[in-house]
Design a protein around this motif. Structure first.
Motif, PDB file in Angstrom:
ATOM      1  N   UNK A  30     -19.084 -19.435   9.057  1.00 26.69           N
ATOM      2  CA  UNK A  30     -18.637 -20.418  10.047  1.00 26.69           C
ATOM      3  C   UNK A  30     -17.130 -19.678  10.468  1.00 26.69           C
ATOM      4  N   UNK A  31     -16.283 -19.131   9.630  1.00 25.90           N
ATOM      5  CA  UNK A  31     -15.087 -18.601  10.179  1.00 25.90           C
ATOM      6  C   UNK A  31     -15.203 -17.537  11.075  1.00 25.90           C
ATOM      7  N   UNK A  32     -16.484 -16.354  10.464  1.00 27.58           N
ATOM      8  CA  UNK A  32     -16.474 -15.332  11.621  1.00 27.58           C
ATOM      9  C   UNK A  32     -16.937 -15.709  12.656  1.00 27.58           C
ATOM     10  N   UNK A  33     -17.890 -16.439  12.871  1.00 28.46           N
ATOM     11  CA  UNK A  33     -18.117 -17.061  14.152  1.00 28.46           C
ATOM     12  C   UNK A  33     -17.049 -17.671  15.017  1.00 28.46           C
ATOM     13  N   UNK A  34     -16.303 -18.389  14.330  1.00 28.05           N
ATOM     14  CA  UNK A  34     -15.113 -19.127  15.102  1.00 28.05           C
ATOM     15  C   UNK A  34     -14.228 -17.809  15.547  1.00 28.05           C
ATOM     16  N   UNK A  35     -13.855 -16.895  14.682  1.00 35.25           N
ATOM     17  CA  UNK A  35     -12.991 -15.614  15.303  1.00 35.25           C
ATOM     18  C   UNK A  35     -13.592 -14.817  16.362  1.00 35.25           C
ATOM     19  N   UNK A  36     -15.048 -14.746  16.370  1.00 34.59           N
ATOM     20  CA  UNK A  36     -15.528 -13.788  17.281  1.00 34.59           C
ATOM     21  C   UNK A  36     -15.419 -14.729  18.788  1.00 34.59           C
ATOM     22  N   UNK A  37     -15.732 -16.091  18.564  1.00 32.57           N
ATOM     23  CA  UNK A  37     -15.701 -16.661  19.633  1.00 32.57           C
ATOM     24  C   UNK A  37     -14.074 -16.761  20.266  1.00 32.57           C
ATOM     25  N   UNK A  38     -13.213 -16.939  19.650  1.00 32.76           N
ATOM     26  CA  UNK A  38     -12.033 -17.051  19.774  1.00 32.76           C
ATOM     27  C   UNK A  38     -11.571 -15.601  20.912  1.00 32.76           C
ATOM     28  N   UNK A  39     -11.925 -14.680  20.239  1.00 32.43           N
ATOM     29  CA  UNK A  39     -11.845 -13.386  21.003  1.00 32.43           C
ATOM     30  C   UNK A  39     -12.276 -13.142  22.294  1.00 32.43           C
ATOM     31  N   UNK A  40     -13.717 -13.654  22.252  1.00 32.88           N
ATOM     32  CA  UNK A  40     -14.164 -13.522  23.566  1.00 32.88           C
ATOM     33  C   UNK A  40     -13.479 -14.612  24.687  1.00 32.88           C
ATOM     34  N   UNK A  41     -13.053 -15.658  24.144  1.00 33.41           N
ATOM     35  CA  UNK A  41     -12.343 -16.544  25.158  1.00 33.41           C
ATOM     36  C   UNK A  41     -11.027 -15.856  25.338  1.00 33.41           C
ATOM     37  N   UNK A  42     -10.597 -14.788  24.865  1.00 35.09           N
ATOM     38  CA  UNK A  42      -9.250 -14.228  25.154  1.00 35.09           C
ATOM     39  C   UNK A  42      -7.983 -14.936  24.422  1.00 35.09           C
ATOM     40  N   UNK A  43      -8.600 -15.550  23.203  1.00 29.80           N
ATOM     41  CA  UNK A  43      -7.451 -16.359  22.563  1.00 29.80           C
ATOM     42  C   UNK A  43      -7.582 -15.763  21.209  1.00 29.80           C
ATOM     43  N   UNK A  44      -7.160 -14.583  20.895  1.00 28.92           N
ATOM     44  CA  UNK A  44      -7.329 -14.014  19.564  1.00 28.92           C
ATOM     45  C   UNK A  44      -6.842 -14.675  18.294  1.00 28.92           C
ATOM     46  N   UNK A  45      -5.381 -14.871  18.704  1.00 23.61           N
ATOM     47  CA  UNK A  45      -4.599 -15.804  17.799  1.00 23.61           C
ATOM     48  C   UNK A  45      -4.728 -15.217  16.129  1.00 23.61           C
ATOM     49  N   UNK A  46      -5.710 -16.235  15.572  1.00 24.44           N
ATOM     50  CA  UNK A  46      -5.715 -16.086  14.135  1.00 24.44           C
ATOM     51  C   UNK A  46      -7.137 -15.445  13.669  1.00 24.44           C
TER      52      UNK A  46
END
Length: 966
Positions: free
Chosen positions: A556-572
Motif C-alpha cells: 500500500x505504501x509503495x503504491x501511494x508513493x508511485x501514484x504521488x510521483x505520477x501526479x507530480x507531488x513526490x513529497x514523501x
C-alpha cells in the motif's frame, strides 16, 4: 609434466577421453621416446568402463605419429590365454627380437632349460635391444595375464632403470584375491620406479562435455537435468554413461527419456556390468545391500540397522565388503552412498514385488519413529507410495512441494505437487482436496509454463463452480488474474478482478480478497490509473487488521508513493518506498524486498530523488545486500543482480559503465524468457538507453520494438511508464537521426496517451521532445519558450533530469538567438545541478554544450582546449561515441584555426625547439617527461611533412607559425 597438446586421436568429446588430459600429458611423451629421459614405467588403473583401453590406444597412436625410430608395440591380454601369450604377440610384432630371445619364446638356441632361465634370458635380450633402438611396450588388461607373463614383465621393469625403454600397463581394479595380478601390482610399485595413474570417475563437468558434444542444441536446463541423472546412475563411469545414452539422438529424445524415466531402465549390457560388480560379494553381503537399496541412493547406518535383522557388527562387515568392492562409498556422518545408480537399480529389480513392498513399509515405520534428519518428507512420500500407503504419500509429497517452494526450487516443487495430485486422483481425498493440490501445482508452474498454469487455474475454477465451492473458485480466479497480469494481459486480469473483488468482500474471504486487491493494484498502477490506485489502496488498508501479513501494508505504501510521483507531488514518496522495503525485509520476504529497491529507484527516485545521490547509493547498497542474502538463503552463489537490474541506469547516468554492466541483462534474451512482464519492460528501456548513449541506434531500436514497435501501436499492451520512456527514446533517436517526420509521429503518440492518462514526468518528457524538435528544425524561439516552461515545472517538483535537459535546450536556444550570456548562465546551472547530483555523464554532456557555445562566440573555445581534449579522451574510452564525436568536431575546428593545425602544447614545444632547446631542457621547462617531448616532436614532423628538427625550424619560420605566439 604439462598437459599434452592436441594430437591425432585425442577427441575431448569422446567419453573415454574426457577429463583425461593429465594422463595423456604423461603417457604421450613417454611413448614418443624423443629422448632417453622420456622413458618411464607407468601403471594405469581404474575400474571397468573407465576408458583405460581407449586412453592407451590414443596415447600409443600419438606416440607413433612422431615417426622417430623407436620400436613400439601394443598388446592386449585376454582371459584363459596360454602362458606368455602377450609376449608371443609382442615378439611376432618385432621380428628383430626373434633371434635374440631363446626358445621356446624366440628362435635362439639352445632353448632355455627352465622357466626361471627363460625369464632371465628373455628380459636380458629385450633390455640389450634398447642399445640399438629405444622401445615402448604397451600392455592392456594385464589383470588377465598369466603368472609367467607377469613375472617376465616385472623382471624387465626391475632392470629398466636408466635405459631408453617405456613400459605402460593398464590394469582393472579392484584387484581380486587369488589372481596373479593381486601380487604383481604391489611388487611392481614396491620394486620399480613405476608411476601409477588412477583414472577417476567423470565429474559433473566431464558429463556435460559429453552431452554438449552429443547434443549441441540442448537447452541448459535439460543438459543439467540429464547430467545430474547420469552422474547419479553411472557414478561418473564413462562406459555406464554411454550405455545410458544409447538410442537417444535428439533433444526431444532427452526430454522424453527424462519424463518417462526411460533412463532408469537397465539395458542388457548395463545389467551385465552391474552383475559383474555384484558377483564380488558374498550372498549375505548382497542381501544386506539389497535391503539398503530399498532405503535409497544414500542411507545411514542407523536406519539400516533399524530395519535389518542382523546385529550391528555383522551389518558393518557386510557393508565393508561392499565398500571394498567399490559398490558403496562412505560419506560424512556415517552415511553411505551407492556409487552407481545402475547397481542399486539392479538390486531393487531382482527383489520380488512382495519383498520390496514389505521392506518399504519397514523403512517407512522406522522413519516415522525416528524423526531423524534422514526422514524427510520426500523420503516418507516415496516409501509410503512403494508400500501402498497412498494417503500418507499424498500428504508427504505435498509437504515436499512446500519445502521446495520455500527454497524457490520450483522444478522440484512442480514434480512433487504433480505426484501428490496423481496419487490423490486415484481416489485418495475429496475433489476439494484434489483441487487444492492442483492450485499448488499450478502455482509452481507459473514461472516455467504460464500457459499450463492458466489452464490448471481455469480447470479448478470450473470444477469448483460445478460443485458450488465458492471459496476454491475464488482462490483459482484470483491466481488466474495474477498470472494474467504478470504475462502482460492486464485487461483480462482486471475483467476477472472487477467481478471477483465484490464477491470476496461479500463472503469476507479476507486472505483471497487481499491477494486480489494486490493484483488489482499492480494492474492499476501499471496502467497509471491513479483514481483506481487510490480506491484500491483504501480497500486494502481497510482489511489490514483482518489478514496477518504486513507485506500488504508495504505494498500500500509503495503504491501511494508511485501514484504521488505520477501526479507530480513526490513529497514523501522516497521515504514511503523505503518503508515498504524495510517491512518486506523485516518479515523475511527478501524475494520481494530486493525488487522493491529497484521499484524505489525506477518509479520514485529517478523522478524525485536524484538531488540526493547519497540516499540513492544507500538504496543500491541495500538492494544488492538483499539480493545476495536472498540467494544465500536458498544456497545459491550471489548471482549478478537478477533482482535489481534497474540500478544499471544509475551507473549509466554517472558514466560508470563497467559498474552498470554488472546489473544490465541482455534485453533481447530477457524478452523471450519466462519472466514477469514488468522486469522485461524495465530491462528493455535501460538496455535501449545504453545502446543510444553508445551511438548504436540500430540496436536501441531493435530493443524498443518489444515495447514501442510503432507510434500507432497502443500503449495498453505494456506498462504505462516503461512505454512512455520507450516512446521518449524513440523520439530522441529520430531527432538525432534527423528523421523529423518520424519524430513528430512519436511525439504525437506521447501526446495522445498522456491526454488519456496524465503522468507528470511523462508530460515533461513530451515537452522536452517538442523543444528538441523545434530546435533541430530552426525554431529556436519556440524551443526556448517550451524549455523554460519545463525548467520551471521540473524545478518545483525536484525532477532533476528534465530540469537539466530543459536547461541544456534553453542554453542552445539562447545561443541560436544570439543571447550568449543567457546561454552561458543556463548551461552553467545545468552543469552545477548535474555535478550536485553526481551524474558525471550528464554533467559531461552539459559541458559539451558549454564548449560549443564558447566555440561559437567571438572569443572561441581555445582556452578550453586541454579540458576538451581530456573530456574527449574520457568519453571515447567510455564508449559514449555521440558525445565524443561532438568534442572531436570542436577539436578539429580549433585545430583548423591554429597555425599548422598544431595543438597548444605542440606550439609551446616548437617555440623552445626554435630557441635551440634540447628535449631534456624542454621537458624541464614545461614540467613534462622527455618521452612526451619526443612524442610531440614526432607529431609535428608528420604535420609539417619534414624529417628532422632543423627542417621543422625552417618550416616554422617560412610559414610564420609562431607569429603572435608569446
Amino acid at each position: 609434466m604439462p598437459p599434452v597438446p592436441a594430437h591425432p586421436g585425442h577427441n575431448p568429446a569422446q567419453p573415454d577421453l574426457v577429463e583425461r588430459d593429465e594422463a595423456l600429458g604423461l603417457l604421450v611423451p613417454a611413448i614418443q621416446l624423443a629422448s632417453p629421459d622420456d622413458a618411464a614405467i607407468v601403471l594405469v588403473v581404474g575400474e571397468i568402463g573407465m576408458g583405460k583401453s581407449d586412453l592407451l590406444r590414443t596415447a600409443f597412436d600419438a606416440g607413433e605419429a612422431t615417426g622417430n625410430a623407436a620400436f613400439r608395440a601394443r598388446v592386449t591380454c585376454h582371459p584363459s590365454s596360454p602362458s606368455y601369450a602377450p609376449w608371443v604377440s609382442l615378439i611376432e610384432h618385432g621380428r628383430m627380437l626373434d633371434e635374440t630371445i631363446p626358445a621356446p619364446l624366440g628362435k635362439r638356441t639352445p632353448a632355455a632349460p627352465g622357466p626361471n632361465v627363460l625369464i632371465q634370458q628373455t628380459a636380458r635380450a629385450i633390455l640389450d635391444g634398447t642399445e640399438s633402438q629405444a622401445m615402448a611396450l604397451v600392455f592392456d588388461d594385464i589383470q588377465w595375464a598369466d603368472t609367467s607373463s607377469l613375472d617376465l614383465l616385472l623382471s624387465i621393469a626391475r632392470q629398466a632403470s636408466g635405459l631408453p625403454i617405456t613400459i605402460v600397463m593398464a590394469c582393472e581394479t579392484p584387484l581380486r584375491d587369488g589372481q596373479p595380478i593381486a601380487s604383481f601390482v604391489p611388487a611392481l610399485l614396491r620394486d620399480t620406479p613405476a608411476h601409477s595413474i588412477e583414472l577417476e570417475p567423470l565429474g559433473g563437468e566431464g558429463i556435460r562435455q559429453i552431452l554438449d558434444s552429443r547434443f549441441p542444441d540442448l537447452s541448459p536446463d535439460l543438459t543439467n537435468a540429464l547430467s545430474e541423472h547420469i552422474q547419479q546412475w553411472s557414478g561418473g563411469n564413462p562406459l555406464y554413461a554411454v550405455e545410458m545414452l544409447e538410442g537417444i539422438e535428439t533433444g526431444e529424445d532427452v526430454e522424453k527419456a527424462l519424463t518417462t524415466r526411460r533412463l532408469d531402465t537397465l539395458s542388457f549390457s548395463l545389467r551385465h556390468l552391474a552383475e559383474y560388480r555384484l558377483d564380488q560379494l558374498s550372498a549375505r553381503a548382497r542381501e544386506t545391500i539389497e535391503l539398503a537399496s530399498i532405503i535409497g541412493d544414500t542411507f545411514d547406518l542407523d536406519l539400516l540397522d533399524d530395519v535389518s535383522e542382523l546385529d550391528t557388527e555383522a551389518l558393518i562387515r557386510d557393508l565393508e565388503e561392499a565398500l571394498d568392492a567399490g559398490i558403496l562409498v562412505e560419506e560424512q556422518n556415517s552415511r553411505l552412498r551407492f556409487r552407481y545408480g545402475v547397481v542399486r537399480q539392479l538390486l531393487t529389480e531382482t527383489q520380488s514385488g512382495l519383498r520390496r513392498r514389505q521392506r518399504h513399509r519397514a523403512v517407512l515405520e522406522a522413519l516415522r519413529k525416528s524423526c531423524r534428519p534422514g526422514g524427510s518428507s520426500l523420503d516418507i512420500a516415496r516409501h509410503a507410495e512403494a508400500a501402498g500407503e497412498l494417503e500418507t504419500a499424498v500428504d508427504a509429497f505435498e509437504r515436499a512441494g512446500h519445502e521446495a517452494t520455500r527454497f524457490f526450487d520450483m522444478v522440484d516443487a512442480t514434480q512433487f505437487y504433480r505426484k501428490a495430485l496423481e496419487l490423490a486422483a486415484q481416489g485418495i481425498g475429496s475433489e476439494a482436496r484434489q483441487d487444492m493440490l492442483r492450485l499448488q501445482y499450478a502455482d509452481s508452474l507459473v514461472r516455467s509454463d504460464a500457459t499450463a498454469a492458466i489452464r490448471e487455474y481455469e480447470r479448478v475454477a470450473a470444477r469448483a463452480f460445478v460443485r458450488e465451492d465458492a471459496g476454491t473458485r475464488g482462490k483459482a480466479r484470483q491466481r488466474h488474474a495474477t498470472i494474467l497480469y504478470e504475462t502482460g494481459r492486464r485487461d483480462d486480469a482486471r475483467d476477472i478482478l472487477d467481478d471477483l473483488i465484490p464477491d470476496l468482500k461479500q463472503r469476507q474471504d479476507w486472505p483471497t480478497l487481499a491477494n486480489a486487491l494486490v493484483c488489482a493494484l499492480y494492474c492499476a498502477a501499471t496502467d497509471s490509473d491513479l483514481a483506481s490506485v487510490d480506491s484500491l489502496v483504501q480497500d486494502l488498508e481497510s482489511i489490514l487488521d483482518k489478514v496477518d501479513n504486513p507485506g500488504y501494508r508495504a505494498l500500500a505504501r509503495a503504491m501511494k508513493a508511485t501514484a504521488d510521483v505520477a501526479r507530480g507531488r513526490p513529497g514523501s514518496a522516497p521515504s514511503m518506498m523505503r518503508d515498504a522495503v524495510a517491512i518486506m525485509e523485516e518479515i523475511g520476504q527478501l524475494d520481494m524486498a530486493a525488487p522493491y529497491t529497484s521499484v524505489a529507484f525506477m518509479r520514485v527516485d529517478l523522478f524525485a530523488n536524484l538531488h540526493r545521490p547519497e540516499q540513492i547509493r544507500d538504496l543500491i547498497a541495500w538492494g544488492r545486500r538483499l539480493d545476495a542474502e536472498g540467494n544465500r538463503r536458498v544456497g545459491l552463489e550471489p548471482a549478478p543482480c537478477e533482482c535489481t537490474p534497474e540500478f544499471g541506469l544509475w551507473y549509466l547516468l554517472r558514466g560508470e559503465w563497467d559498474k552498470a554492466e554488472e546489473f544490465l541483462l541482455d534485453p533481447i534474451r530477457i524478452q523471450t524468457e519466462s519472466r514477469p512482464q514488468a522486469r522485461k519492460e524495465n530491462v528493455s528501456v535501460i538496455g535501449a538507453e545504453y545502446a543510444f548513449l553508445r551511438g548504436d541506434m540500430d540496436r536501441a531500436s531493435s530493443i524498443l520494438d518489444f515495447l514501442a514497435p510503432s507510434p500507432a501501436a497502443p500503449a495498453e499492451e505494456h506498462g504505462y511508464q516503461p512505454w512512455i520512456m520507450a516512446a521518449d527514446l524513440r523520439a530522441r533517436i529520430a531527432i538525432a537521426s534527423k528523421t523529423f517526420d518520424n519524430a513528430r509521429e512519436w511525439i504525437g503518440a506521447l501526446d495522445r496517451e498522456l491526454e488519456l492518462k496524465p503522468h507528470v514526468p511523462g508530460e515533461l518528457l513530451l515537452d522536452l521532445n517538442r523543444a528538441r524538435l523545434m530546435l533541430a528544425t530552426g525554431d529556436a524561439r519556440s524551443a526556448g519558450d517550451i524549455a523554460e516552461s519545463v525548467v520551471g515545472h521540473a524545478r518545483r517538483i525536484n525532477n532533476m533530469l528534465p530540469l537539466i535537459e530543459g536547461l541544456q535546450i534553453l542554453a542552445r536556444a539562447h545561443q541560436k538567438q544570439g543571447h550568449t550570456e543567457q546561454a552561458r548562465k543556463s548551461i552553467e546551472e545545468a552543469i552545477s545541478i548535474a555535478a550536485r547530483c553526481q551524474l558525471s555523464l550528464v554533467e559531461a554532456q552539459s559541458r559539451i554544450i558549454s564548449y560549443e557555445i564558447a566555440s561559437a562566440s567571438e572569443s572561441g573555445a581555445n582556452g578550453y582546449r586541454e579540458e576538451i581534449e581530456t573530456l574527449h579522451q574520457q568519453l571515447a574510452e567510455l564508449g559514449a561515441t555521440p558525445s565524443a564525436n561532438r568534442l572531436e568536431a570542436l577539436l578539429k575546428k580549433q585545430s583548423d584555426n591554429r597555425p599548422g593545425n598544431l595543438t597548444r602544447r605542440e606550439l609551446e614545444v616548437l617555440k623552445l625547439i626554435v630557441n635551440g632547446k634540447t628535449d631534456n631542457e624542454i621537458a624541464e621547462s614545461l614540467f613534462i617527461s622527455p618521452r612526451t617531448v619526443s612524442t610531440h616532436v614526432g607529431n609535428m614532423l608528420g604535420k609539417a611533412g619534414v624529417s628532422n628538427r632543423v627542417e621543422l625550424t625552417t618550416w616554422a619560420h617560412q610559414n610564420n607559425i609562431l607569429d603572435g605566439e608569446t
